[in-house]
Design a protein around this motif. Structure first.
Motif, PDB file in Angstrom:
ATOM      1  N   GLU A 172      34.861  39.256  51.390  1.00 17.80           N
ATOM      2  CA  GLU A 172      36.179  38.623  51.471  1.00 17.80           C
ATOM      3  C   GLU A 172      36.571  38.447  52.932  1.00 17.80           C
ATOM      4  O   GLU A 172      37.725  38.213  53.253  1.00 17.80           O
ATOM      5  CB  GLU A 172      37.245  39.447  50.733  1.00 17.80           C
ATOM      6  CG  GLU A 172      36.877  39.873  49.352  1.00 17.80           C
ATOM      7  CD  GLU A 172      37.356  38.943  48.242  1.00 17.80           C
ATOM      8  OE1 GLU A 172      38.228  38.100  48.471  1.00 17.80           O
ATOM      9  OE2 GLU A 172      36.817  39.065  47.125  1.00 17.80           O
ATOM     10  N   SER A 194      38.462  43.621  47.384  1.00 14.31           N
ATOM     11  CA  SER A 194      39.143  43.128  46.191  1.00 14.31           C
ATOM     12  C   SER A 194      38.157  43.325  45.039  1.00 14.31           C
ATOM     13  O   SER A 194      36.966  43.477  45.281  1.00 14.31           O
ATOM     14  CB  SER A 194      39.511  41.648  46.327  1.00 14.31           C
ATOM     15  OG  SER A 194      38.477  40.823  45.836  1.00 14.31           O
ATOM     16  N   GLN A 196      36.814  41.295  43.254  1.00 17.29           N
ATOM     17  CA  GLN A 196      36.303  39.948  42.967  1.00 17.29           C
ATOM     18  C   GLN A 196      35.072  39.914  42.054  1.00 17.29           C
ATOM     19  O   GLN A 196      35.059  39.251  41.034  1.00 17.29           O
ATOM     20  CB  GLN A 196      35.997  39.224  44.288  1.00 17.29           C
ATOM     21  CG  GLN A 196      35.556  37.786  44.101  1.00 17.29           C
ATOM     22  CD  GLN A 196      36.637  36.935  43.460  1.00 17.29           C
ATOM     23  OE1 GLN A 196      37.823  37.121  43.694  1.00 17.29           O
ATOM     24  NE2 GLN A 196      36.237  36.015  42.591  1.00 17.29           N
ATOM     25  N   HIS A 324      37.237  30.611  51.457  1.00 19.02           N
ATOM     26  CA  HIS A 324      37.866  31.584  50.555  1.00 19.02           C
ATOM     27  C   HIS A 324      36.875  32.726  50.340  1.00 19.02           C
ATOM     28  O   HIS A 324      36.976  33.764  50.967  1.00 19.02           O
ATOM     29  CB  HIS A 324      38.234  30.871  49.257  1.00 19.02           C
ATOM     30  CG  HIS A 324      39.147  31.652  48.383  1.00 19.02           C
ATOM     31  ND1 HIS A 324      40.313  32.206  48.829  1.00 19.02           N
ATOM     32  CD2 HIS A 324      39.069  31.964  47.072  1.00 19.02           C
ATOM     33  CE1 HIS A 324      40.907  32.846  47.828  1.00 19.02           C
ATOM     34  NE2 HIS A 324      40.177  32.711  46.754  1.00 19.02           N
ATOM     35  N   GLY A 362      43.383  31.894  45.209  1.00 18.20           N
ATOM     36  CA  GLY A 362      42.418  31.983  44.120  1.00 18.20           C
ATOM     37  C   GLY A 362      41.563  30.743  44.052  1.00 18.20           C
ATOM     38  O   GLY A 362      41.702  29.834  44.873  1.00 18.20           O
ATOM     39  N   ARG A 365      35.620  29.489  39.853  1.00 17.33           N
ATOM     40  CA  ARG A 365      34.383  30.084  40.402  1.00 17.33           C
ATOM     41  C   ARG A 365      33.153  29.306  39.977  1.00 17.33           C
ATOM     42  O   ARG A 365      33.159  28.608  38.946  1.00 17.33           O
ATOM     43  CB  ARG A 365      34.211  31.525  39.919  1.00 17.33           C
ATOM     44  CG  ARG A 365      35.457  32.319  39.714  1.00 17.33           C
ATOM     45  CD  ARG A 365      36.219  32.552  40.983  1.00 17.33           C
ATOM     46  NE  ARG A 365      37.386  33.421  40.697  1.00 17.33           N
ATOM     47  CZ  ARG A 365      38.335  33.675  41.555  1.00 17.33           C
ATOM     48  NH1 ARG A 365      38.336  33.140  42.762  1.00 17.33           N
ATOM     49  NH2 ARG A 365      39.341  34.481  41.237  1.00 17.33           N
ATOM     50  N   GLY A 406      40.322  32.390  38.804  1.00 18.19           N
ATOM     51  CA  GLY A 406      41.382  33.392  38.885  1.00 18.19           C
ATOM     52  C   GLY A 406      42.190  33.265  40.155  1.00 18.19           C
ATOM     53  O   GLY A 406      42.113  32.266  40.881  1.00 18.19           O
ATOM     54  N   ILE A 407      42.946  34.294  40.400  1.00 19.16           N
ATOM     55  CA  ILE A 407      43.879  34.284  41.527  1.00 19.16           C
ATOM     56  C   ILE A 407      44.285  35.728  41.792  1.00 19.16           C
ATOM     57  O   ILE A 407      44.089  36.587  40.926  1.00 19.16           O
ATOM     58  CB  ILE A 407      45.108  33.403  41.181  1.00 19.16           C
ATOM     59  CG1 ILE A 407      45.985  33.158  42.410  1.00 19.16           C
ATOM     60  CG2 ILE A 407      45.921  34.012  40.040  1.00 19.16           C
ATOM     61  CD1 ILE A 407      46.974  32.014  42.224  1.00 19.16           C
TER      62      ILE A 407
HETATM   63  N1  ASP Z   1      39.541  38.049  45.564  1.00 15.72           N
HETATM   64  C1  ASP Z   1      40.354  37.032  46.177  1.00 15.72           C
HETATM   65  C2  ASP Z   1      41.125  37.649  47.331  1.00 15.72           C
HETATM   66  O1  ASP Z   1      41.276  38.851  47.416  1.00 15.72           O
HETATM   67  C3  ASP Z   1      41.329  36.422  45.235  1.00 15.72           C
HETATM   68  C4  ASP Z   1      40.688  35.581  44.190  1.00 15.72           C
HETATM   69  O2  ASP Z   1      39.904  34.669  44.517  1.00 15.72           O
HETATM   70  O3  ASP Z   1      41.022  35.804  43.005  1.00 15.72           O
HETATM   71  O4  ASP Z   1      41.623  36.930  48.173  1.00 15.72           O
END
Ligand code: ASP
Length: 477
Positions: A172, A194, A196, A324, A362, A365, A406-407
């Motif tokens: 990340e 995260s 993820q 991202h 987010g 994916r 997701g987000i």
């Molecule tokens: N894992 C991503 C973040 O922490 C958020 C995501 O893409 O859901 O920014």
């Protein structure tokens, strides 16, 4: 007698009740003494009248002492009503008091707003700072937000699932906290930046709708208002497109603001959407603050930033890096540009910006192995590294991975903005200082030589001599 919460006393006029809590203030008016007593639900004025048993015991009692008081709840005379507090129309006439614990004079006044007090001191005595009215309110609003989110998502059929804290690196973009693995000399766990990868693997597992109030850890140089650990509402869904995710989050945000902090006003509904390109061209930033009056803390200007580029060119690393993260899906119509003009490829990636802060990010994916492989290639990840770091993801994509996305909204920042606070520390019970220390616990701190040798670690030159020489019996086996 059963202890009553102060907030319940409005219904007990004329009754004899028992309350417990802290002395907030004491005012001696000639012979009569007034004390405001505080518990987790509110504040009550207690009157001590000469001649009562309670009166004879209060000579030494000062603010922050812990007491139980018995007395009768009376209606206050009309002109003594205090409209500023919920119990302003009643008071207690004390008949008996028991001191449960004494208290030293606090290092700062906690019956006032503590925002002007030296922050190091506030953080060192955080348990006292947290007694102040503003901090109680902030922590309570945060609690209400989290509760709202949970209930909202349960109704939408989401499963709340925990993922590990001891894990492996996930990309990340920040430096990671590492934890030595005692049983595997020379090897380490990593604290997640995260969840993820886990949430994507939960989609492969078939849970379809996952969320978690997740702690995330990032070992960054402390720039601005960042914390080494922070909280995200981490969320993932299967068989959805970008539109559905944006709609779900937008509806939830609107209802949450209107329910929990109705004093705030949302500037435009539905939230405006602008592309990343437009935002940069028009506002010079991907986090535009579109409030009409920037000084109005109650004004909330949400805006979605969509179509972010899939890659950025990093001058430092002299290669493409993910804007991202590498699991983000390129837009279909840009797939043909992946080889020729990778920097022009847009992604199904979206950020929610509030008053100039990114409060959520987010993406849709990648769920196919060949595309994921290709993205890793473009990012310059070697075959060997691909398998070593992401082999489990690539493999999972070969066992029926559904389309998913997701987000992750940041709870701390949202709570801060809705509480009109400038820094996220004000809505965290036990935050770190601006330079990543825990001023109350005194962390980080040296550990004993024994603990280090247990986990096969020798300190480098610049840290030599830091380990504590404790006897074996003092270490925790
Ligand atoms: N894992 C991503 C973040 O922490 C958020 C995501 O893409 O859901 O920014």
């Amino acid at each position: 007698m059963k202890r009553n919460f102060i907030s319940e006393l409005g219904e007990k006029i004329g009754e004899r009740v028992l309350i417990s809590g802290w002395i907030h203030t004491r005012r001696d008016h000639g012979k009569i003494v007034f004390m405001d007593v505080r518990d987790m639900t509110g504040m009550l004025q207690v009157v001590f009248i000469p001649g009562s048993r309670a009166y004879d015991k209060i000579t030494d009692i000062r603010p922050e002492w812990v007491v139980s008081i018995t007395g009768k709840i009376n209606k206050r005379p009309e002109k003594m009503v205090n409209k500023d507090i919920a119990t302003g129309n009643i008071e207690m006439e004390a008949t008996e008091i028991e001191v449960l614990n004494e208290a030293k004079t606090p290092p700062f006044e906690i019956d006032k707003d503590t925002s002007g007090v030296d922050e190091e001191l506030r953080l060192k005595y955080r348990y006292l700072d947290l007694r102040s009215e503003r901090m109680v309110k902030n922590i309570t609003v945060r609690h209400e937000l989290i509760r709202f989110i949970r209930e909202y998502l349960y109704k939408e059929n989401f499963r709340e699932i925990e993922t590990p804290y001891l894990t492996k690196s996930t990309p990340e973009g920040a430096r990671e906290y590492i934890v030595p693995a005692r049983l595997y000399p020379g090897e380490f766990y990593v604290l997640p930046q995260s969840p993820q990868q886990f949430k994507q693997l939960l989609m492969v597992a078939g849970f379809e709708r996952y969320f978690q109030i997740a702690r995330c850890f990032r070992d960054e140089d402390q720039r601005g208002d960042r914390q080494p650990e922070f909280t995200q509402l981490d969320l993932e869904m299967s068989f959805v497109d970008q539109e559905q995710i944006l709609n779900l989050i937008e509806k939830m945000m609107v209802k949450m603001v209107e329910t929990i902090t109705p004093e705030n006003k949302i500037q435009s509904k539905p939230f405006p959407r602008i592309t990343y390109k437009e935002s940069i061209e028009k506002y010079g930033t991907d986090k535009p603050d579109l409030r009409k009056s920037k000084s109005d803390k109650k004004e909330l200007s949400f805006v979605w930033i969509v179509d972010a580029p899939l890659f950025k060119y990093s001058k430092l690393e002299k290669k493409l890096v993910s804007s991202h993260h590498p699991f983000t899906m390129p837009k279909e119509e840009d797939l043909t540009k992946l080889d020729s003009k990778p920097e022009e490829v847009r992604a199904y990636a979206y950020d929610l910006v509030l008053n100039g802060f990114e409060i959520a990010g987010g993406s849709i994916r990648i769920h196919k192995r060949d595309i994921q492989d290709k993205i890793f290639d473009l990012l310059g990840v070697s075959e060997d590294e691909k398998l070593r770091r992401f082999g489990h993801m690539l493999e999972a994509f070969e066992y029926g991975a559904p389309p998913h996305g997701g987000i992750a909204p940041g709870i701390d920042r949202i709570a801060a903005i809705l509480s009109h606070e400038n820094v996220i520390r004000e809505v965290m019970a036990f935050p770190k200082t601006g330079d990543a220390r825990d001023a109350m616990m005194g962390a980080p701190s040296p550990v004993s030589e024994r603990q280090l040798s247990d986990v096969h670690i020798k300190l480098a030159k610049e840290a030599e001599g830091k380990a504590l020489k404790l006897s074996d019996t003092e270490t925790n086996d």
